[in-house]
Design an enzyme around this catalytic site. Structure first.
Site, PDB file in Angstrom:
ATOM      1  N   HIS A  54     -16.085  13.922  -0.117  1.00 22.08           N
ATOM      2  CA  HIS A  54     -16.221  15.085  -1.002  1.00 22.08           C
ATOM      3  C   HIS A  54     -14.881  15.760  -1.244  1.00 22.08           C
ATOM      4  O   HIS A  54     -14.567  16.161  -2.375  1.00 22.08           O
ATOM      5  CB  HIS A  54     -17.222  16.055  -0.378  1.00 22.08           C
ATOM      6  N   GLU A  74     -12.988  13.742  -3.719  1.00 16.79           N
ATOM      7  CA  GLU A  74     -13.537  13.921  -5.068  1.00 16.79           C
ATOM      8  C   GLU A  74     -12.904  15.128  -5.753  1.00 16.79           C
ATOM      9  O   GLU A  74     -12.569  15.090  -6.942  1.00 16.79           O
ATOM     10  CB  GLU A  74     -15.045  14.074  -4.972  1.00 16.79           C
TER      11      GLU A  74
END
Length: 449
Positions: free
Chosen positions: A70, A73
């Site tokens: 995450h 990202e």
């Protein structure tokens, strides 16, 4: 990386139709390096949705880098060798598009939604971010603060917090039991070197799928992908097979309690299920819908409509490669919590023993059919469908085939699934101003042991 969606602008080009009626709507091409390109032609729209799906999620992280997928990202949008973060944002805003990404426990998706005339720009932007994001040290520090704010925002939302705590109660040390965002400690301690290594090692073409849906032509998409993936298309690799997972989850589900001063007490209660490859997954979907998937479901009717015990009550199914969970959520005033637990567990016991009725089965199947079709009326949802199908199953079922699978479900199959699953050990998570596990209603104390 959340970004606001801009208003549409620019001229629309005329819709195109396939050159032959025999050409399937969904097409697939495998490129060197194992990269797969899947497209769905939708001539009735004026848009294109482009997604690069990476078969990497939070379950692929070690504990020392929990939240890396995450975090990465976020970070990849900050800079590439040819674009700054501002230039990336300006490029998509200039065409009224959307550029975004999301991370789950088993994959990460970077996507753009644009006018069909801006297809090449979308492929260029998404490929540039995914392949060439630079992970600059200064950007790592900026995004570290952003991710920590996201964790704080999660902690401020009782349902979001409960969702992560519940999966931890259900799966314990299994990788799917860990929060996608990681922890404050893991994010605070993560280094640029760790994030860069995660990017280089995990983001390889054999783990990727480029999914495109909209008013597009497959051959044009393949040409654009070849151009913008360029040097990454090296021969010698085959696509990574659909994920099967690590097998059975050890141990029993548990009870987790989050003590917090709040106006409501929040409950998640559920059982483990087989993973997404289970042959009875369609019957499980029907059971879930009948239990708490709509306004006519048993939980909604009994807890909200008949007794007025809670405003929000529903059931849901989370499925992964090797396991899953059927869960019920309810939020209510503390003085009503005991009754909510009693009614919920009574309903589950009734369904485990007697099953659902023929009318409930019929209504649930109709709800699933309508929800499926209505949920696929835009290019973004179609792109999501074909991208997930390629990563998760390596094949593509038509909408008609999926509707047929729902139609084939019988009430006997649904009730057999109910008997099998709803007699398993329950897990639960409770958030609110509860003193201790011993003060909880008896059904929850039994989970705690």
């Amino acid at each position: 990386m959340p970004r606001p969606q801009a208003a549409s602008s620019g001229a629309l080009r005329q819709g195109r139709t396939s050159s032959a009626a025999s050409v399937p709507a969904v097409r697939r091409t495998r490129l060197p390096g194992g990269l797969r390109v899947v497209t769905e032609h939708i001539p009735s729209v004026h848009s294109a949705s482009v997604g690069v799906w990476v078969n990497v999620g939070s379950r692929d992280e070690g504990r020392s880098v929990a939240g890396a997928a995450h975090f990465l990202e976020h970070l990849l949008f900050k800079a590439t060798p040819t674009r700054t973060a501002v230039q990336i944002a300006q490029a998509v805003d200039a065409v009224g598009g959307e550029l975004n990404a999301f991370t789950s426990r088993e994959h990460t998706c970077y996507y753009a939604h644009v006018l069909d005339s801006d297809l090449e720009l979308a492929v260029d932007l998404v490929a540039d971010v995914v392949l060439n994001g630079r992970c600059e040290p200064d950007d790592v520090e900026v995004e570290r603060d952003v991710v920590l704010e996201e964790i704080a925002m999660r902690d401020d939302d009782p349902e979001d917090t409960l969702g992560d705590v519940f999966l931890s109660a259900m799966f314990g040390d299994h990788p799917v039991g860990r929060p996608v965002v990681g922890s404050v400690a893991s994010i605070a301690g993560m280094t640029r070197s760790q994030l860069h290594s995660f990017h280089v090692r995990r983001y390889t073409p054999d783990r990727m799928v480029v999914a495109v849906a909209g008013n597009i032509e497959h051959d044009e998409v393949v040409r654009l992908v070849r151009r913008h993936f360029g040097r990454h298309l090296v021969r010698g690799r085959s696509p990574v097979a659909p994920r099967k997972g690590a097998g059975r989850v050890a141990g029993r589900p548990t009870l987790e309690l989050v003590k917090r001063d709040a106006e409501q007490t929040h409950l998640s209660l559920g059982v483990r299920t087989p993973g997404r490859h289970w042959e009875h997954r369609w019957a499980l979907s029907v059971l879930n819908t009948a239990l708490g998937g709509g306004l006519s479901s048993r939980l909604f009717q009994q807890i909200r409509e008949t007794r007025g015990l809670a405003y929000s009550v529903y059931s849901t199914v989370d499925t992964f490669a090797d396991t899953g969970a059927l869960s019920i959520y309810a939020g209510c005033q503390p003085e009503r919590f005991d009754e909510v637990v009693r009614v919920t567990t009574d309903i589950l016991a009734d369904v485990a023993r007697d099953g659902i009725t023929a009318d409930e089965c019929r209504i649930a199947k109709g709800s699933l059919r309508g929800g499926l079709v209505l949920g696929l009326e835009d290019s973004g949802s179609r792109m999501n469908r074909i991208g997930r199908s390629e990563l998760n199953f390596g094949e593509h079922r038509t909408i008609a085939d999926t509707l047929s699978k729902i139609d084939e479900v019988t009430i006997d199959e649904v009730n057999a699934v109910a008997r099998q699953l709803l007699t398993r050990p329950f897990g639960a998570a409770v958030l609110g101003s509860v003193r201790s596990k011993r003060s909880l209603p008896k059904p929850l104390q039994q989970i705690a042991g």
